[in-house]
Design a protein around this motif. Structure first.
Motif, mmCIF file in Angstrom:
data_model
loop_
_atom_site.group_PDB
_atom_site.id
_atom_site.type_symbol
_atom_site.label_atom_id
_atom_site.label_comp_id
_atom_site.label_asym_id
_atom_site.label_seq_id
_atom_site.Cartn_x
_atom_site.Cartn_y
_atom_site.Cartn_z
ATOM 1 N N ASN A 620 0.819 -1.219 0.000
ATOM 2 C CA ASN A 620 0.000 0.000 0.000
ATOM 3 C C ASN A 620 0.849 1.263 0.000
ATOM 4 O O ASN A 620 0.393 2.310 -0.474
ATOM 5 N N LEU A 621 2.060 1.179 0.569
ATOM 6 C CA LEU A 621 2.967 2.335 0.589
ATOM 7 C C LEU A 621 3.927 2.341 -0.594
ATOM 8 O O LEU A 621 4.752 3.251 -0.704
ATOM 9 N N ALA A 622 3.824 1.299 -1.462
ATOM 10 C CA ALA A 622 4.715 1.153 -2.626
ATOM 11 C C ALA A 622 6.179 1.125 -2.207
ATOM 12 O O ALA A 622 7.043 1.668 -2.892
ATOM 13 N N LEU A 623 6.472 0.475 -1.078
ATOM 14 C CA LEU A 623 7.846 0.341 -0.590
ATOM 15 C C LEU A 623 8.421 -0.971 -1.116
ATOM 16 O O LEU A 623 8.390 -2.008 -0.449
ATOM 17 N N ILE A 624 8.944 -0.926 -2.326
ATOM 18 C CA ILE A 624 9.382 -2.145 -2.984
ATOM 19 C C ILE A 624 10.597 -2.762 -2.305
ATOM 20 O O ILE A 624 10.692 -3.993 -2.175
ATOM 21 N N TYR A 625 11.528 -1.931 -1.838
ATOM 22 C CA TYR A 625 12.739 -2.487 -1.216
ATOM 23 C C TYR A 625 12.416 -3.154 0.121
ATOM 24 O O TYR A 625 12.932 -4.236 0.423
ATOM 25 N N GLU A 626 11.570 -2.512 0.926
ATOM 26 C CA GLU A 626 11.160 -3.134 2.174
ATOM 27 C C GLU A 626 10.375 -4.422 1.906
ATOM 28 O O GLU A 626 10.521 -5.413 2.622
ATOM 29 N N LYS A 628 10.771 -6.432 -0.651
ATOM 30 C CA LYS A 628 11.724 -7.475 -1.028
ATOM 31 C C LYS A 628 12.456 -8.027 0.190
ATOM 32 O O LYS A 628 12.741 -9.235 0.267
ATOM 33 N N SER A 629 12.760 -7.157 1.158
ATOM 34 C CA SER A 629 13.404 -7.618 2.392
ATOM 35 C C SER A 629 12.504 -8.597 3.142
ATOM 36 O O SER A 629 12.953 -9.629 3.660
ATOM 37 N N LEU A 630 11.210 -8.263 3.200
ATOM 38 C CA LEU A 630 10.263 -9.168 3.855
ATOM 39 C C LEU A 630 10.120 -10.475 3.082
ATOM 40 O O LEU A 630 9.913 -11.542 3.676
ATOM 41 N N HIS A 631 10.224 -10.384 1.761
ATOM 42 C CA HIS A 631 10.209 -11.604 0.941
ATOM 43 C C HIS A 631 11.377 -12.513 1.324
ATOM 44 O O HIS A 631 11.208 -13.727 1.505
ATOM 45 N N GLY A 632 12.552 -11.918 1.484
ATOM 46 C CA GLY A 632 13.709 -12.701 1.910
ATOM 47 C C GLY A 632 13.533 -13.283 3.297
ATOM 48 O O GLY A 632 13.917 -14.433 3.560
ATOM 49 N N LEU A 633 12.942 -12.490 4.218
ATOM 50 C CA LEU A 633 12.698 -12.987 5.574
ATOM 51 C C LEU A 633 11.720 -14.164 5.554
ATOM 52 O O LEU A 633 11.898 -15.143 6.292
ATOM 53 N N ALA A 634 10.714 -14.078 4.691
ATOM 54 C CA ALA A 634 9.740 -15.171 4.600
ATOM 55 C C ALA A 634 10.403 -16.455 4.111
ATOM 56 O O ALA A 634 10.136 -17.551 4.622
ATOM 57 N N ILE A 635 11.305 -16.321 3.134
ATOM 58 C CA ILE A 635 12.014 -17.508 2.635
ATOM 59 C C ILE A 635 12.954 -18.069 3.697
ATOM 60 O O ILE A 635 13.037 -19.285 3.895
ATOM 61 N N LYS A 636 13.607 -17.176 4.431
ATOM 62 C CA LYS A 636 14.562 -17.602 5.456
ATOM 63 C C LYS A 636 13.883 -18.342 6.593
ATOM 64 O O LYS A 636 14.436 -19.309 7.136
ATOM 65 N N ASN A 647 0.499 -15.237 -1.699
ATOM 66 C CA ASN A 647 -0.544 -14.376 -2.276
ATOM 67 C C ASN A 647 -0.324 -12.918 -1.894
ATOM 68 O O ASN A 647 -0.524 -12.015 -2.715
ATOM 69 N N SER A 648 0.078 -12.695 -0.646
ATOM 70 C CA SER A 648 0.349 -11.334 -0.200
ATOM 71 C C SER A 648 1.530 -10.737 -0.957
ATOM 72 O O SER A 648 1.523 -9.552 -1.314
ATOM 73 N N LEU A 649 2.552 -11.545 -1.209
ATOM 74 C CA LEU A 649 3.707 -11.072 -1.981
ATOM 75 C C LEU A 649 3.298 -10.728 -3.414
ATOM 76 O O LEU A 649 3.751 -9.713 -3.973
ATOM 77 N N THR A 650 2.455 -11.559 -4.013
ATOM 78 C CA THR A 650 1.979 -11.278 -5.374
ATOM 79 C C THR A 650 1.252 -9.941 -5.428
ATOM 80 O O THR A 650 1.481 -9.125 -6.339
ATOM 81 N N THR A 651 0.380 -9.710 -4.443
ATOM 82 C CA THR A 651 -0.357 -8.446 -4.393
ATOM 83 C C THR A 651 0.588 -7.262 -4.178
ATOM 84 O O THR A 651 0.423 -6.200 -4.803
ATOM 85 N N MET A 652 1.566 -7.442 -3.284
ATOM 86 C CA MET A 652 2.512 -6.359 -2.995
ATOM 87 C C MET A 652 3.302 -5.973 -4.243
ATOM 88 O O MET A 652 3.427 -4.781 -4.585
ATOM 89 N N TYR A 653 3.832 -6.952 -4.959
ATOM 90 C CA TYR A 653 4.595 -6.653 -6.170
ATOM 91 C C TYR A 653 3.697 -6.012 -7.232
ATOM 92 O O TYR A 653 4.129 -5.119 -7.977
ATOM 93 N N GLY A 654 2.447 -6.448 -7.292
ATOM 94 C CA GLY A 654 1.527 -5.848 -8.251
ATOM 95 C C GLY A 654 1.265 -4.385 -7.949
ATOM 96 O O GLY A 654 1.243 -3.546 -8.852
ATOM 97 N N ARG A 655 1.074 -4.042 -6.660
ATOM 98 C CA ARG A 655 0.830 -2.640 -6.289
ATOM 99 C C ARG A 655 2.071 -1.774 -6.482
ATOM 100 O O ARG A 655 1.946 -0.556 -6.676
ATOM 101 N N CYS A 656 3.225 -2.390 -6.406
ATOM 102 C CA CYS A 656 4.474 -1.638 -6.625
ATOM 103 C C CYS A 656 4.853 -1.574 -8.097
ATOM 104 O O CYS A 656 5.905 -1.014 -8.446
ATOM 105 N N GLY A 657 4.044 -2.155 -8.979
ATOM 106 C CA GLY A 657 4.311 -2.089 -10.402
ATOM 107 C C GLY A 657 5.277 -3.134 -10.913
ATOM 108 O O GLY A 657 5.670 -3.080 -12.084
ATOM 109 N N HIS A 658 5.660 -4.094 -10.086
ATOM 110 C CA HIS A 658 6.615 -5.133 -10.490
ATOM 111 C C HIS A 658 5.841 -6.404 -10.836
ATOM 112 O O HIS A 658 5.842 -7.387 -10.097
ATOM 113 N N THR A 659 5.187 -6.368 -11.997
ATOM 114 C CA THR A 659 4.398 -7.537 -12.388
ATOM 115 C C THR A 659 5.278 -8.739 -12.700
ATOM 116 O O THR A 659 4.843 -9.884 -12.560
#
Length: 954
Positions: A620-626, A628-636, A647-659
Motif C-alpha cells: 500500500n505504501l509502494a515500498l518495494i525495497y522493504e 523485497k526484504s520481507l520476501h527474503g525474511l519469509a524464505i529464510k 498471495n500477499s507477496l503477489t499483491t505487494m509486487y503488483g501494487r508496486c508495479g513489479h508484475t
C-alpha cells in the motif's frame, strides 16, 4: 381415602384404593379403556383414577426374579390390587406363583423393547389378577415404565408401596438416573437412608453415577469415604463408577489414584481411564493407556478401540489411527458402529474423505451419529454438494432421520460458504420437523443469517424467539456488529443489560466490533470499564479485542498502552492484533514500525499472519525495497512456502508495479488456490496489462468468484472490450453473482465507460437491493457522460433512500460537477461533506475541486483553495493546478506550480512536459528546449501511449 381404580369384567367389580397425594402434589390421571385379547377370552378393563400425570412409566435396571406362573386362563380370580403392608408378601425366590407367567413375560418384553402401550397393558393385567402384590413384578413394571420414558408413572407406582426393599429402592433410583433426573435420584437416596432401609453397593453405584452427571465431586468423595467405611469397595463395578465420576468432574489426580489403588482392574476400569484422559483433554495419556492395555494382555473391546481412535484424531496422528483400525479388523470389530464412527471422524479430520466414505459404506447398520459424522466430514473438507447429497440419502432411510446435530452441522456449512438459499431450506425443515424450539438450532440459524449478510431475517427470527438465552443475544449483537450496523448492536447491548442484567465475556467480544469510528470511542471506553469491573483485564482475547477497538476508533496511543500493560503475558497474537488493526485501518507506517519493535523482542517470533499484514503495508505504501526484504525474511524462516504469504507477496509486487516479480512468485507457488489466481489477475489489471490478465483468466484452474469477476470487468473497462464484458455479464447471470454489490457496481462502470449508459441505467434500475457501491457507480457514470445534473439528482435520491454517502460518493459527485461545469454546486457539496455527512475531505476531493475551478477558468480561486488546505497538499493537487494552467495558457502561474512540483516529485516527467508545452504554445521555444534538455540529462522517460479498438460485434 383417595380415589380408586374400578376394574369391571363380566359383571364383577374389583376395587383398589390408591393414595391421592404423591410427594404433596395431587395428580389428575386420565381415563382409558383397554380391550385385551388373550386366547379365546376377552377382558374389558375400564381404568379411572385421579392422579397428577399419566402414571404409566417406570424405569429400573432389569431386576427379574425367576419367572413363575402368574396367570392362568382357566382361573380368573380378581383380587385387590394392593394389600396392607402387614399382609404384603416379601421377596422369596422359592415361593411359587402359578398365576403370573404371562404377565411377567409381558413385562420382560416391555423392558427389552421399551413401549408405553406394552407397559400399560401389562399394568392393567397385573391389576386384574393381583400381580402388583408381588414385589418383583412391581419392580419389573417400574422398570418397564422407566424404559418407555414415562418416569411419572414410575414415581406413582413406587409411592404406592409402603414396605419397600433395597431392590425396589434401587429400581427407582436407577429410573431417575436413566431419565436424567439426577437431583431426584439423590433425594431418593437420602430418603432411603432416613427410613432405615439400608443400601448396598448397587445403590452407591447408581448415586455415584448421578453425581458424575451433575459434576458434584465433593459429594462423590463423601460417598467414596462411605464406601471405604462400609467395606463395599470390593465391588469392582462401584470402583469403576467412582473412577469415572472423578474423571468427569475433572479430578484426574483422584481418578488416577483410584485406578492405582484398585487391586482387580478389568477392561471397564481401563476404558474408564482411557475415556477420562480423553474427556479432560489429554489424548496422549489416553493413547498411552490403550497401548499399556494391549501390552498387559487385557482384551480390548469396542469402547477401547473407539476411544483410542478418538485420541488419535485429537492428536492428529493418522498413522496410529490406521494401526488401531487394523487392530480392530484383526479382533473382528470391523462392523462395530462406535469404532466406525470414530474412524469416519479420524479420516475426515485428515482430509481423507475417500477413506471415511469407504468406512461409512461398509457399515452394515448406520445410526444417526454415523450419518452426522460423514456429513460433518464432507462439510469440514469443503465438499458442499456431497454434504447435501448425503442429507438427502439420510432422509430416505427409515431408521435414521436428521436430528439437531445434523441441522447445526449443515447450518455452519451454509454460514461458512454464505449459502443463504440452502440455509433457508434447512430453516424450513427445522420448522416442519418441530425442531425450531431447540436453542442450539435457533442460535445456529441466527449465526447463519448473520454471516450471509441477511440481517433482516436474523432480526425477525430473534424477535420471534419465545425464550432467548444469552447465546441468542450475543449472536444477534454480533450480527449487527459484523454487518456494519453499530448503532443497532450497541442499542441491543444496552437493552440486554437493562432488562436481564446478564452478560459474559462473549457479550463484550460481540459488541466491541461495533466501535468502528471515532464517534464510538466513548462507548468503547465504557465497555472497557465493564470489562475491568468483570475481572477480564488479564484475558488475552479480551485485551486483543480492546486493542482492535481503540485502533478502529483512531486512538492508537491507547491501543499501544494496552500492549505495554500486558507485556508479561503478550504473545504473537497480541502483536498481530496491533499490526492487523493498523493495516486494516490504513495506518501502514505504524504497522511497519510495530513490526520492527516486535522483531527486537527475544521471546516473540513472527508468523504467517504477521508477514501477510506487513507485506500488505509495504504494498500500500509502494515500498518495494522493504517488500523485497520481507520476501527474503519469509524464505529464510520457511513462511514463504505458505500460500497466503505468497498471495500477499503477489499483491505487494503488483501494487508496486513489479508484475514480473509478481508473476515469478505466482509461478513458484506450489499450492495455488483461487485467491492466488485472483491476486495475479488483479496485479495485471492494476498495472494496465489487461491482455495478460485475460490470458491468465483463460487458464484459470478454478471456478471464478466475485473477486475474479470484478477484476475482469475492470480489465474490460480499461481496454474498452465491450464484447468480453458482455460475456462476463452472461457468466454473472448463469452463476447467480449479480446480487453481489461489487459485481453490479463493476458492471455499471464497465458499460458506462464503454459508452453504453443506457445498459448501465437498466442494470441499476433492475437491481433489487442497491448498495452504496451501486449508487456511487451510477453517479460516476452520469458524471463521466457530462450529465452532472442527473448525478446530483441521483445523489439526493440516494440520501432519501437511507444510504449514507461515503468518501467515494463525494469523489464521484464532485467529479460530475467538474465535468458538467456545476461549480457552485460542487463548492456547496464540498462545504457540507464534513458538517452534514461526516466525511472528512481527502486528497481526491481536493483534486476534484481544483480541477473543477481550473476547468471554469478560475485559476486564482483554485490557487487560493490550495493555500487554505491545512496540511501540505499532495502532488496530485498541484498536478491538477498545473493542468489547469496549461489548459488556459497561464505561463506565470504554471511556472510557479511546476517549480513546486519539481521539488516534490523530481522524477515525474509529466510535469516537465506540461510546462514545456505551455512554453511552446506561448512561443517560448528557448525555455521549452531547456526543459527537454533537462529531461534528457536526467534520463526521464514518458510512458508510451497507445489506443485500442475491439474489432467484433458490439
Amino acid at each position: 381415602m383417595g380415589s380408586c381404580w374400578a376394574v369391571k369384567t363380566f359383571g364383577h367389580t374389583s376395587k383398589a384404593i390408591f393414595p391421592r397425594d404423591f410427594i404433596g402434589i395431587r395428580r389428575y390421571f386420565f381415563c382409558s379403556a383397554l380391550l385385551l385379547q388373550h386366547q379365546n377370552c376377552s377382558i374389558r378393563i375400564v381404568v379411572s383414577c385421579k392422579l397428577k400425570n399419566p402414571i404409566l412409566f417406570i424405569e429400573s435396571y432389569g431386576l427379574f426374579p425367576n419367572a413363575h406362573p402368574l396367570f392362568s386362563v382357566n382361573s380368573l380370580n380378581f383380587s385387590t390390587v394392593f394389600q396392607s403392608s402387614a399382609k404384603m408378601p416379601q421377596r422369596d425366590p422359592h415361593q411359587q406363583y402359578t398365576q403370573f407367567y404371562n404377565v411377567l413375560d409381558l413385562l420382560k418384553s416391555s423392558v427389552g423393547r421399551p413401549n408405553l402401550a406394552t407397559a400399560t397393558t401389562a399394568h392393567c393385567l397385573a391389576i386384574k389378577i393381583g400381580a402388583l402384590a408381588h414385589l418383583p413384578a412391581c419392580t419389573s413394571l417400574l422398570t418397564a415404565y422407566s424404559r418407555a420414558k414415562d418416569f411419572n408413572s414410575s414415581l406413582a407406582l413406587f409411592d404406592e408401596f409402603d414396605d419397600k426393599d433395597i431392590i425396589f429402592w434401587n429400581a427407582i433410583i436407577s429410573a431417575a438416573v436413566e431419565n436424567k433426573s439426577y437431583g431426584v435420584a439423590m433425594q431418593f437416596f437420602v430418603e432411603m437412608v432416613e427410613v432405615g432401609c439400608g443400601f448396598d453397593s448397587t445403590t452407591l453405584l447408581l448415586v455415584v453415577s448421578a453425581l458424575s452427571h451433575m459434576k458434584y465431586s465433593i459429594q462423590g468423595k463423601s460417598l467414596h469415604c462411605l464406601s471405604i467405611k462400609l467395606g463395599m469397595l470390593c465391588d469392582c463395578s462401584l470402583c469403576n463408577a467412582l473412577l469415572d465420576m472423578y474423571a468427569k468432574c475433572g479430578d484426574l489426580t483422584s481418578s488416577e489414584s483410584m485406578f492405582a489403588w484398585m487391586e482387580s482392574r478389568d477392561a471397564v476400569s481401563r476404558n474408564s481411564m482411557i475415556n477420562g484422559f480423553l474427556y479432560n483433554g489429554h489424548p496422549a495419556k489416553s493413547l498411552w493407556c490403550f497401548i499399556e492395555m494391549i501390552c498387559l494382555g487385557v482384551r480390548v473391546d469396542t469402547v477401547s478401540l473407539s476411544s483410542a481412535i478418538s485420541a488419535s484424531t485429537a492428536l492428529e496422528e493418522l498413522t496410529s489411527g490406521q494401526a488401531i483400525h487394523g487392530w480392530g479388523i484383526k479382533l473382528g470389530y470391523k462392523s462395530d458402529i462406535s469404532c466406525s464412527n470414530s474412524l469416519i471422524s479420524l479420516y475426515s479430520k485428515h482430509g481423507d474423505t475417500e477413506a471415511s466414505e469407504l468406512v461409512f459404506n461398509e457399515m452394515v447398520y448406520k445410526d444417526v451419529i454415523s450419518w452426522n459424522a460423514m456429513i460433518g466430514g464432507f462439510a469440514s473438507n469443503g465438499k458442499t454438494l456431497e454434504s447435501f447429497d448425503l442429507l438427502y440419502k439420510m432422509q430416505l432411510t427409515g431408521y435414521a432421520q436428521p436430528d439437531v446435530v445434523t441441522l447445526v452441522t449443515l447450518m455452519s456449512l451454509c454460514a461458512e460458504r454464505m449459502l443463504l438459499r440452502e440455509g433457508r431450506t434447512i430453516h424450513g425443515y427445522a420448522i416442519r420437523k418441530q425442531m425450531i424450539s431447540d436453542a442450539l438450532v435457533i442460535n445456529s440459524l441466527l449465526d447463519m443469517y448473520s454471516k450471509c449478510n441477511s440481517v433482516v431475517k436474523a432480526e425477525f427470527l430473534f424477535n420471534t424467539i419465545p425464550k432467548r438465552d444469552l447465546v441468542s443475544w450475543n449472536t444477534m449483537i454480533s450480527c449487527y456488529s459484523q454487518n456494519r450496523q453499530p448503532k443497532e448492536a450497541q442499542s441491543l447491548f444496552k437493552k440486554l443489560i437493562h432488562q436481564y442484567s446478564q452478560w459474559s465475556l462473549s457479550t463484550l467480544l460481540a459488541v466491541l466490533p461495533s466501535c468502528i469510528s471515532p464517534n464510538s470511542l466513548q462507548f468503547g471506553k465504557s465497555i472497557h470499564c465493564w470489562q475491568l469491573k468483570a475481572g477480564f483485564s488479564s484475558n488475552i482475547l479480551a485485551v486483543n479485542s480492546l486493542m482492535h477497538m481503540y485502533i478502529n476508533c483512531g486512538d492508537l496511543t491507547a491501543a499501544f498502552m494496552l500492549l505495554e500493560k500486558i507485556s508479561a503475558k503478550e504473545d504473537i497474537a497480541c502483536w498481530n492484533t496491533i499490526i492487523v488493526g493498523y493495516t486494516q485501518n490504513g495506518h501502514f507506517r505504524e504497522a511497519l514500525a510495530t513490526f520492527n519493535m516486535m522483531r527486537q523482542e527475544t521471546n516473540v517470533s513472527h508468523d504467517a499472519i504477521t508477514l501477510v499484514n506487513v507485506i500488505s503495508s509495504c504494498g500500500n505504501l509502494a515500498l518495494i525495497y522493504e517488500g523485497k526484504s520481507l520476501h527474503g525474511l519469509a524464505i529464510k524462516t520457511f513462511s514463504g512456502s505458505e500460500t497466503r504469504v505468497q498471495n500477499s507477496l503477489t499483491t505487494m509486487y503488483g501494487r508496486c508495479g513489479h508484475t514480473k516479480s509478481a508473476r515469478s512468485v505466482f509461478g513458484f507457488c506450489s499450492s495455488r488456490n483461487l485467491c492466488s489466481w485472483n491476486c495475479m489477475i488483479s496485479a495485471f489489471s492494476q498495472n494496465k496489462d489487461g491482455r495478460r490478465a485475460l490470458e491468465l483468466f483463460h487458464s484459470l484452474e478454478f471456478e471464478p468468484n466475485e473477486i475474479t469477476i470484478v477484476a475482469l470487468l475492470s480489465v474490460c473497462n480499461q481496454l474498452g472490450f465491450l464484447r468480453q464484458g458482455k460475456q462476463i455479464h452472461g457468466h454473472v447471470f448463469r452463476f447467480g453473482l449479480f446480487e453481489n454489490c461489487y459485481v453490479s457496481a463493476a458492471l455499471l462502470d464497465m458499460y458506462s465507460n464503454c459508452g453504453r449508459l443506457d445498459v448501465a441505467c437498466q442494470i441499476f434500475t433492475k437491481s433489487r437491493e442497491k448498495s452504496v457501491a451501486d449508487w456511487n457507480s451510477m453517479i460516476s457514470a452520469y458524471g463521466y457522460h457530462s450529465n452532472g445534473k442527473k448525478a446530483v439528482q441521483l445523489f439526493h435520491e440516494m440520501c432519501e433512500s437511507g444510504f449514507r454517502p461515503s468518501k467515494s460518493t463525494f469523489i464521484n459527485l464532485l467529479s460530475a460537477c467538474s465535468h458538467s461545469g456545476l461549480v457552485n454546486e460542487g463548492l456547496w457539496y464540498y462545504s457540507l461533506m464534513l458538517s452534514e455527512y461526516g466525511v472528512e475531505p481527502v486528497t481526491e476531493h481536493q483534486v476534484c475541486i481544483v480541477d473543477m475551478l481550473g476547468r471554469a477558468g478560475k485559476l486564482q480561486e483554485a490557487h487560493e483553495f490550495i493555500k487554505q488546505i491545512a496540511r501540505e497538499p499532495e502532488p496530485g493537487v498541484w498536478g491538477a493546478m498545473l493542468s489547469a494552467c496549461n489548459y488556459h495558457g497561464n505561463i506565470e502561474m504554471g511556472r510557479k506550480v511546476a517549480e513546486h512540483l519539481f521539488g516534490l516529485e523530481p522524477e515525474n516527467v509529466g510535469y516537465y512536459i506540461s510546462l514545456a508545452n505551455m512554453y511552446v504554445r506561448a512561443g517560448g521555444w528557448k525555455d521549452a528546449m531547456e526543459l527537454r534538455q533537462t529531461i534528457q540529462e536526467r534520463k526521464l522517460k514518458k510512458l508510451p501511449a497507445y489506443s485500442l479498438i475491439d474489432v467484433g460485434s458490439m
